[in-house]
Design a protein around this motif. Structure first.
Motif, PDB file in Angstrom:
ATOM      1  N   GLN A  58      65.576 110.395  45.308  1.00 28.21           N
ATOM      2  CA  GLN A  58      65.778 109.296  44.352  1.00 28.21           C
ATOM      3  C   GLN A  58      64.921 108.072  44.708  1.00 28.21           C
ATOM      4  O   GLN A  58      64.428 107.373  43.828  1.00 28.21           O
ATOM      5  CB  GLN A  58      67.255 108.903  44.291  1.00 28.21           C
ATOM      6  CG  GLN A  58      67.575 107.774  43.322  1.00 28.21           C
ATOM      7  CD  GLN A  58      67.346 108.153  41.863  1.00 28.21           C
ATOM      8  OE1 GLN A  58      67.845 109.163  41.403  1.00 28.21           O
ATOM      9  NE2 GLN A  58      66.598 107.340  41.146  1.00 28.21           N
ATOM     10  N   VAL A  61      61.517 107.898  42.983  1.00 33.92           N
ATOM     11  CA  VAL A  61      61.415 107.908  41.525  1.00 33.92           C
ATOM     12  C   VAL A  61      60.946 106.543  41.034  1.00 33.92           C
ATOM     13  O   VAL A  61      61.615 105.534  41.226  1.00 33.92           O
ATOM     14  CB  VAL A  61      62.755 108.295  40.853  1.00 33.92           C
ATOM     15  CG1 VAL A  61      62.637 108.214  39.326  1.00 33.92           C
ATOM     16  CG2 VAL A  61      63.183 109.686  41.284  1.00 33.92           C
ATOM     17  N   HIS A  63      59.367 104.158  37.728  1.00 35.97           N
ATOM     18  CA  HIS A  63      59.632 103.995  36.296  1.00 35.97           C
ATOM     19  C   HIS A  63      58.483 103.252  35.638  1.00 35.97           C
ATOM     20  O   HIS A  63      57.892 102.345  36.225  1.00 35.97           O
ATOM     21  CB  HIS A  63      60.917 103.186  36.073  1.00 35.97           C
ATOM     22  CG  HIS A  63      62.137 103.855  36.588  1.00 35.97           C
ATOM     23  ND1 HIS A  63      62.987 104.565  35.782  1.00 35.97           N
ATOM     24  CD2 HIS A  63      62.652 103.944  37.835  1.00 35.97           C
ATOM     25  CE1 HIS A  63      63.985 105.051  36.511  1.00 35.97           C
ATOM     26  NE2 HIS A  63      63.801 104.685  37.760  1.00 35.97           N
ATOM     27  N   ASP A  71      61.636 105.230  28.924  1.00 38.06           N
ATOM     28  CA  ASP A  71      61.561 104.904  30.350  1.00 38.06           C
ATOM     29  C   ASP A  71      61.024 106.152  31.046  1.00 38.06           C
ATOM     30  O   ASP A  71      61.773 107.079  31.337  1.00 38.06           O
ATOM     31  CB  ASP A  71      62.946 104.515  30.878  1.00 38.06           C
ATOM     32  CG  ASP A  71      62.971 104.331  32.389  1.00 38.06           C
ATOM     33  OD1 ASP A  71      61.898 104.122  32.996  1.00 38.06           O
ATOM     34  OD2 ASP A  71      64.070 104.411  32.972  1.00 38.06           O
ATOM     35  N   ARG A  72      59.725 106.191  31.274  1.00 32.62           N
ATOM     36  CA  ARG A  72      59.082 107.358  31.881  1.00 32.62           C
ATOM     37  C   ARG A  72      59.277 107.313  33.392  1.00 32.62           C
ATOM     38  O   ARG A  72      59.099 106.264  34.003  1.00 32.62           O
ATOM     39  CB  ARG A  72      57.610 107.395  31.511  1.00 32.62           C
ATOM     40  CG  ARG A  72      57.419 107.520  30.002  1.00 32.62           C
ATOM     41  CD  ARG A  72      55.956 107.518  29.603  1.00 32.62           C
ATOM     42  NE  ARG A  72      55.818 107.443  28.168  1.00 32.62           N
ATOM     43  CZ  ARG A  72      55.884 108.475  27.337  1.00 32.62           C
ATOM     44  NH1 ARG A  72      56.081 109.689  27.812  1.00 32.62           N
ATOM     45  NH2 ARG A  72      55.750 108.306  26.038  1.00 32.62           N
ATOM     46  N   GLN A  73      59.638 108.456  33.970  1.00 32.02           N
ATOM     47  CA  GLN A  73      59.948 108.523  35.390  1.00 32.02           C
ATOM     48  C   GLN A  73      59.021 109.519  36.078  1.00 32.02           C
ATOM     49  O   GLN A  73      58.744 110.588  35.540  1.00 32.02           O
ATOM     50  CB  GLN A  73      61.412 108.892  35.569  1.00 32.02           C
ATOM     51  CG  GLN A  73      62.312 107.837  34.923  1.00 32.02           C
ATOM     52  CD  GLN A  73      63.775 108.165  34.979  1.00 32.02           C
ATOM     53  OE1 GLN A  73      64.240 108.848  35.882  1.00 32.02           O
ATOM     54  NE2 GLN A  73      64.517 107.655  34.011  1.00 32.02           N
ATOM     55  N   CYS A  75      57.171 110.659  40.267  1.00 34.86           N
ATOM     56  CA  CYS A  75      57.265 110.608  41.724  1.00 34.86           C
ATOM     57  C   CYS A  75      56.248 109.585  42.243  1.00 34.86           C
ATOM     58  O   CYS A  75      55.062 109.672  41.924  1.00 34.86           O
ATOM     59  CB  CYS A  75      56.987 111.982  42.325  1.00 34.86           C
ATOM     60  SG  CYS A  75      56.885 111.973  44.135  1.00 34.86           S
ATOM     61  N   THR A  76      56.719 108.637  43.051  1.00 32.92           N
ATOM     62  CA  THR A  76      55.815 107.623  43.611  1.00 32.92           C
ATOM     63  C   THR A  76      54.963 108.180  44.742  1.00 32.92           C
ATOM     64  O   THR A  76      53.996 107.537  45.150  1.00 32.92           O
ATOM     65  CB  THR A  76      56.604 106.401  44.107  1.00 32.92           C
ATOM     66  OG1 THR A  76      57.540 106.818  45.112  1.00 32.92           O
ATOM     67  CG2 THR A  76      57.331 105.712  42.957  1.00 32.92           C
ATOM     68  N   HIS A  81      54.966 113.848  37.058  1.00 34.02           N
ATOM     69  CA  HIS A  81      55.877 113.424  36.005  1.00 34.02           C
ATOM     70  C   HIS A  81      57.165 114.221  36.071  1.00 34.02           C
ATOM     71  O   HIS A  81      57.152 115.433  36.307  1.00 34.02           O
ATOM     72  CB  HIS A  81      55.211 113.601  34.646  1.00 34.02           C
ATOM     73  CG  HIS A  81      53.981 112.773  34.496  1.00 34.02           C
ATOM     74  ND1 HIS A  81      53.219 112.790  33.370  1.00 34.02           N
ATOM     75  CD2 HIS A  81      53.374 111.904  35.332  1.00 34.02           C
ATOM     76  CE1 HIS A  81      52.201 111.966  33.507  1.00 34.02           C
ATOM     77  NE2 HIS A  81      52.269 111.425  34.692  1.00 34.02           N
ATOM     78  N   THR A  84      61.774 111.474  30.982  1.00 34.11           N
ATOM     79  CA  THR A  84      61.747 110.209  30.245  1.00 34.11           C
ATOM     80  C   THR A  84      63.100 109.981  29.603  1.00 34.11           C
ATOM     81  O   THR A  84      63.599 110.841  28.873  1.00 34.11           O
ATOM     82  CB  THR A  84      60.670 110.233  29.132  1.00 34.11           C
ATOM     83  OG1 THR A  84      59.387 110.374  29.734  1.00 34.11           O
ATOM     84  CG2 THR A  84      60.695 108.958  28.307  1.00 34.11           C
TER      85      THR A  84
END
Length: 142
Positions: A58, A61, A63, A71-73, A75-76, A81, A84
């Motif tokens: 989590q 994640v 945004h 709200d597109r989510q 992985c940092t 991708h 959303t």
């Protein structure tokens, strides 16, 4: 017993789980989905938010909300991708490719009025969205 499917981002740092059945599955042809996915079309599966959870990562994640509709989510860590959230619809789009064990059975095309890739598959082609989701409900020919 409800079906449960898991998937991950590109690097595996974030794991997503969906439970039950999606509310809808199909293809989106809008310019935002095309640009975000870097493809000519986006395969979606729409879920009630309570049926979607991040089971690992989590904290990774990120945004991005270009508009209040999505709200597109992602992985940092890898930029992969994930999903959303669509607040106007009260539904979460978990990209079909994110959950590989889901038997993807598309029922329609949305935003086909913006398509750059004609698809002749016999499915309904909505100019924008069904009326129930605030669209015109108008269909287009293949």
């Amino acid at each position: 017993m409800s079906a449960t499917h898991s998937g991950t981002c590109f690097c595996g740092a974030v794991q997503v789980e969906v439970t039950g059945s999606p509310e809808a599955m199909g293809y989106c042809h809008c310019s935002s989905c095309r640009s975000w996915s870097a493809g000519p079309v986006n395969a979606f599966s729409l879920w009630k938010p309570e049926n979607v959870k991040v089971t690992r990562g989590q904290e990774h994640v990120g945004h991005f909300a270009k508009t209040e509709n999505s709200d597109r989510q992602f992985c940092t860590e890898c930029g992969g991708h994930l999903m959303t959230m669509h607040p106007p619809f009260g539904l979460m789009d978990v990209y079909a490719a994110t959950i590989p064990t889901l038997d993807f059975k598309p029922a329609l095309h949305v935003n086909y009025g913006e398509t750059v890739l004609r698809m002749r598959d016999g499915l309904p082609k909505m100019r924008d969205f069904p009326k129930e989701l605030g669209g015109s409900g108008e269909t287009l020919p293949e």
